[in-house]
Scaffold this active site. Structure first.
Site, PDB file in Angstrom:
ATOM      1  N   LEU A   9       0.998  -1.328   0.017  1.00  0.00           N
ATOM      2  CA  LEU A   9      -0.053   0.132   0.030  1.00  0.00           C
ATOM      3  C   LEU A   9       0.931   1.156   0.067  1.00  0.00           C
ATOM      4  CD1 LEU A   9      -2.665  -0.928   2.583  1.00  0.00           C
ATOM      5  CD2 LEU A   9      -2.525  -1.635   0.199  1.00  0.00           C
ATOM      6  N   ARG A  16       2.040  13.906   6.707  1.00  0.00           N
ATOM      7  CA  ARG A  16       2.867  14.245   7.750  1.00  0.00           C
ATOM      8  C   ARG A  16       4.273  14.470   7.530  1.00  0.00           C
ATOM      9  NH1 ARG A  16       0.155   9.433  11.253  1.00  0.00           N
ATOM     10  NH2 ARG A  16      -0.365   8.893   9.293  1.00  0.00           N
ATOM     11  N   GLY A  77      -8.684   4.807   2.914  1.00  0.00           N
ATOM     12  CA  GLY A  77      -8.150   3.987   3.950  1.00  0.00           C
ATOM     13  C   GLY A  77      -7.490   2.705   3.482  1.00  0.00           C
ATOM     14  N   GLY A 101       3.769   0.712   2.518  1.00  0.00           N
ATOM     15  CA  GLY A 101       5.128   1.154   1.978  1.00  0.00           C
ATOM     16  C   GLY A 101       5.823   2.075   2.918  1.00  0.00           C
ATOM     17  N   ASN A 360      51.090  11.280 -12.751  1.00  0.00           N
ATOM     18  CA  ASN A 360      51.200  12.012 -11.533  1.00  0.00           C
ATOM     19  C   ASN A 360      50.308  13.313 -11.894  1.00  0.00           C
ATOM     20  OD1 ASN A 360      51.443  13.683  -9.303  1.00  0.00           O
ATOM     21  ND2 ASN A 360      53.418  12.687  -8.852  1.00  0.00           N
TER      22      ASN A 360
HETATM   23  C1  UD1 Z   1      -1.475   1.989  10.066  1.00  0.00           C
HETATM   24  C2  UD1 Z   1      -2.357   1.060  10.800  1.00  0.00           C
HETATM   25  C3  UD1 Z   1      -2.093   0.870  12.273  1.00  0.00           C
HETATM   26  C4  UD1 Z   1      -0.686   0.482  12.307  1.00  0.00           C
HETATM   27  C5  UD1 Z   1       0.266   1.546  11.622  1.00  0.00           C
HETATM   28  C6  UD1 Z   1       1.622   0.747  11.385  1.00  0.00           C
HETATM   29  C7  UD1 Z   1      -4.755   0.909   9.597  1.00  0.00           C
HETATM   30  C8  UD1 Z   1      -6.030   1.705   9.697  1.00  0.00           C
HETATM   31  N1  UD1 Z   1      -3.918   1.522  10.587  1.00  0.00           N
HETATM   32  O1  UD1 Z   1      -1.895   3.416  10.572  1.00  0.00           O
HETATM   33  O2  UD1 Z   1      -2.913   0.058  12.813  1.00  0.00           O
HETATM   34  O3  UD1 Z   1      -0.279   0.667  13.707  1.00  0.00           O
HETATM   35  O4  UD1 Z   1      -0.244   1.568  10.176  1.00  0.00           O
HETATM   36  O5  UD1 Z   1       2.592   1.671  11.007  1.00  0.00           O
HETATM   37  O6  UD1 Z   1      -4.258   0.308   8.447  1.00  0.00           O
HETATM   38  N2  UD1 Z   1      -2.582   3.720   2.449  1.00  0.00           N
HETATM   39  C9  UD1 Z   1      -3.072   3.500   0.877  1.00  0.00           C
HETATM   40  N3  UD1 Z   1      -4.422   3.934   0.978  1.00  0.00           N
HETATM   41  C10 UD1 Z   1      -5.103   4.915   1.771  1.00  0.00           C
HETATM   42  C11 UD1 Z   1      -4.505   5.003   3.316  1.00  0.00           C
HETATM   43  C12 UD1 Z   1      -3.518   4.386   3.250  1.00  0.00           C
HETATM   44  O7  UD1 Z   1      -2.627   2.988   0.181  1.00  0.00           O
HETATM   45  O8  UD1 Z   1      -6.334   5.034   1.536  1.00  0.00           O
HETATM   46  C13 UD1 Z   1      -1.270   3.480   2.655  1.00  0.00           C
HETATM   47  C14 UD1 Z   1      -0.245   4.546   3.095  1.00  0.00           C
HETATM   48  O9  UD1 Z   1       0.336   4.983   1.892  1.00  0.00           O
HETATM   49  C15 UD1 Z   1       0.920   3.905   3.862  1.00  0.00           C
HETATM   50  C16 UD1 Z   1      -0.203   2.713   4.476  1.00  0.00           C
HETATM   51  O10 UD1 Z   1      -1.144   2.555   3.585  1.00  0.00           O
HETATM   52  O11 UD1 Z   1       2.010   3.271   3.219  1.00  0.00           O
HETATM   53  C17 UD1 Z   1      -0.317   2.885   5.735  1.00  0.00           C
HETATM   54  O12 UD1 Z   1      -1.194   4.144   5.940  1.00  0.00           O
HETATM   55  P1  UD1 Z   1      -0.822   5.412   6.974  1.00  0.00           P
HETATM   56  O13 UD1 Z   1      -1.680   6.482   6.598  1.00  0.00           O
HETATM   57  O14 UD1 Z   1       0.548   5.607   7.180  1.00  0.00           O
HETATM   58  O15 UD1 Z   1      -1.599   4.305   8.189  1.00  0.00           O
HETATM   59  P2  UD1 Z   1      -1.226   4.701   9.794  1.00  0.00           P
HETATM   60  O16 UD1 Z   1      -2.074   5.801  10.254  1.00  0.00           O
HETATM   61  O17 UD1 Z   1       0.134   4.800   9.959  1.00  0.00           O
HETATM   62 CA    CA Z   2       1.803   4.748   8.811  1.00  0.00          CA
END
Ligand code: UD1
Ligand code: CA
Length: 445
Positions: A9, A16, A77, A101, A360
């Site tokens: 993902l 952030r 999500g 990712g 050199n």
């Molecule tokens: C997520 C987890 C959390 C975990 C944490 C670990 C969920 C709901 N929460 O939170 O339980 O402890 O990771 O690091 O999964 N992404 C998409 N599409 C979206 C949203 C996110 O591809 O619509 C990808 C982001 O690019 C990222 C990954 O999913 O690589 C995680 O998303 P992020 O928003 O970082 O989740 P966290 O809030 O860190």
């Molecule tokens: Ca994350």
């Protein structure tokens, strides 16, 4: 062998990070986060990963190629992201392995543990990789039942005080049973604090349907998620610590390990001594018995055995140094081959050049390789001696064994064994300086 289909993902905005670059392209150890993950995943399965990206993330597509990308139209999500990927996932896969990712330090060993847990006899619907970070921050929390199986994952935003006290966190790595993956994913709703489709909800969904879910515990260092620049720096520090240790174990001396920075692909031979404050960008290969002195910066270059670099040297991409080569202080080398025994000891720029064996190059010599439009080559023959402060205006050749007088600007090829010197004739006026001072004194200076 079970078929493991990886889904990564990467469609989140990464807001952030406060960056114009998609989060997963930020680098750790000289390589994009997502590429670290792809390399690790590639070491445990032959199935090509499916990468979920947002519309317009062409740079990410380029970085992960030839892995397939699917577009998640809106970042609704992590659950929604996996849903978008499923049509591309290999049919009949035993396990869909979901990775985030931004959690890219994962080791091969941990992934193997996950796959083993996923193929356990009780056929868990979902295996989640948990960890116990020193600071649980806003990670989702793993709620276990009395048997120690996984009952639910609760996102921080939705957790009450009791759940927030749980130290076991969700790393985001999840192995889902392939045959029921879409059935579970399709039931995820967005009824929560963030109004997002949380992938983490599938644990409760699976339990409700009578399946079992389990947790595997991993190491904090591997599972740090990167959401902001501070976490990016923490992840970098973890990798650097590992690489310094590996270097020391493989017979490299680091006088002050904490000040030496490696890249993911740095290769260093035995009995190399690296002084403090040295930086290795990607693509560096160093042979045995070399010395890399303090404050040197190397990138995309190779150095053969017994050569000495620095202090304060810069080797740029395409620098290829033979054995026993000496590169001294304030010397920059770019896209140039220096054969065995060549020496460039002080204050030089060598670009687009070939320097023959044992030549050199005197202090302050510059290859003038660029006319503002194009780059040109300088050829310096074996055993040539280039006097200090020479400008070699490329394209130009200095023959084998030739000598160039100091301070020359060389624009024409020099024959083998010839002397070339280009200098206005020197004028000497006897007593001039004394007369000059006397005049100044008379004027009261
Ligand atoms: C997520 C987890 C959390 C975990 C944490 C670990 C969920 C709901 N929460 O939170 O339980 O402890 O990771 O690091 O999964 N992404 C998409 N599409 C979206 C949203 C996110 O591809 O619509 C990808 C982001 O690019 C990222 C990954 O999913 O690589 C995680 O998303 P992020 O928003 O970082 O989740 P966290 O809030 O860190
Ligand atoms: Ca994350």
């Amino acid at each position: 062998m079970s078929v493991v289909a990886p889904v990564i993902l990467a469609a989140g905005m990464g807001s952030r990070m406060k960056s114009g670059t998609p989060k997963v392209l930020h680098k750790i150890g000289g390589r994009a986060m997502i590429s670290h993950l792809l390399a690790t995943v590639g070491s445990i399965t032959d199935e090509e990963a499916v990468v979920v990206v947002a519309p317009g993330m062409d740079d990410v597509k380029g970085e992960v190629s030839p892995a397939r990308c699917v577009i998640q139209p809106d970042a609704k999500g992590t659950g929604h992201a996996v849903k978008c990927a499923l049509p591309e996932v290999k049919e009949g896969a035993d396990t869909v392995l979901v990775l985030y990712g931004d959690t890219s330090l994962l080791s091969r060993e941990t992934l193997i543990k996950m796959i083993e847990a996923a193929s356990a006899d009780k056929k868990p619907a979902v295996v989640v990789l948990g960890f116990e970070p020193a600071d649980p921050l806003e990670y989702g929390r793993l709620v276990l039942d009395q048997k120690g199986d996984l009952a639910a994952i609760t996102e921080y935003a939705d957790a009450d005080e009791t759940v927030r006290k749980i130290g076991l966190c969700n790393s985001g790595v999840m192995a889902i049973r392939g045959d029921i993956a879409s059935e579970l994913i399709n039931e995820i709703s967005s009824n929560n604090a963030k109004q997002e489709f949380y992938l983490t909800d599938i644990v409760e969904i699976a339990n409700r349907k009578g399946y079992t879910c389990t947790a595997v515990i991993g190491d904090e260092d591997e599972l740090l998620g990167v959401n902001n620049r501070e976490q990016l720096a923490n992840a970098e520090a973890v990798l650097q610590r590992q690489w310094r240790k590996q270097a020391l174990e493989s017979g490299v001396t680091l006088i002050d390990p904490d000040t030496v920075f490696f890249s993911h692909d740095t290769q260093i031979g035995q009995d190399v001594v690296i002084e403090p404050n040295v930086f290795f960008g990607p693509g560096v290969k160093i042979g045995d018995n070399c010395q890399i002195k303090a404050f040197s910066h190397l990138e995309g270059c190779s150095v053969e055995n017994s050569s000495t670099i620095g202090p304060f040297a810069r080797l740029r991409p395409g620098a290829s140094l033979g054995e026993n080569v000496k590169i001294g202080n304030f010397v920059e080398v770019k896209k140039s081959r220096l054969d065995d025994g060549a020496k460039v000891s002080h204050l030089s720029y060598i670009g687009d050049a070939h320097v023959g064996a044992d030549a050199n190059i005197g202090a302050g010599t510059i290859t003038c390789n660029y006319d503002g439009y194009d780059k040109f080559k300088t050829e310096i023959g074996a055993g040539a001696f280039v006097g200090s402060n020479t400008a070699l205006v490329a394209p130009v050749k200095v023959g084998k064994g030739a000598i160039i007088g100091a301070g020359s600007t060389i624009t024409r090829d020099v024959d083998d064994d010839a002397l070339s010197v280009e200098r206005a004739e020197e004028v000497q006026k006897s007593g001039w300086a004394a007369r000059f001072r006397k005049l100044k004194a008379r004027l009261g200076k």
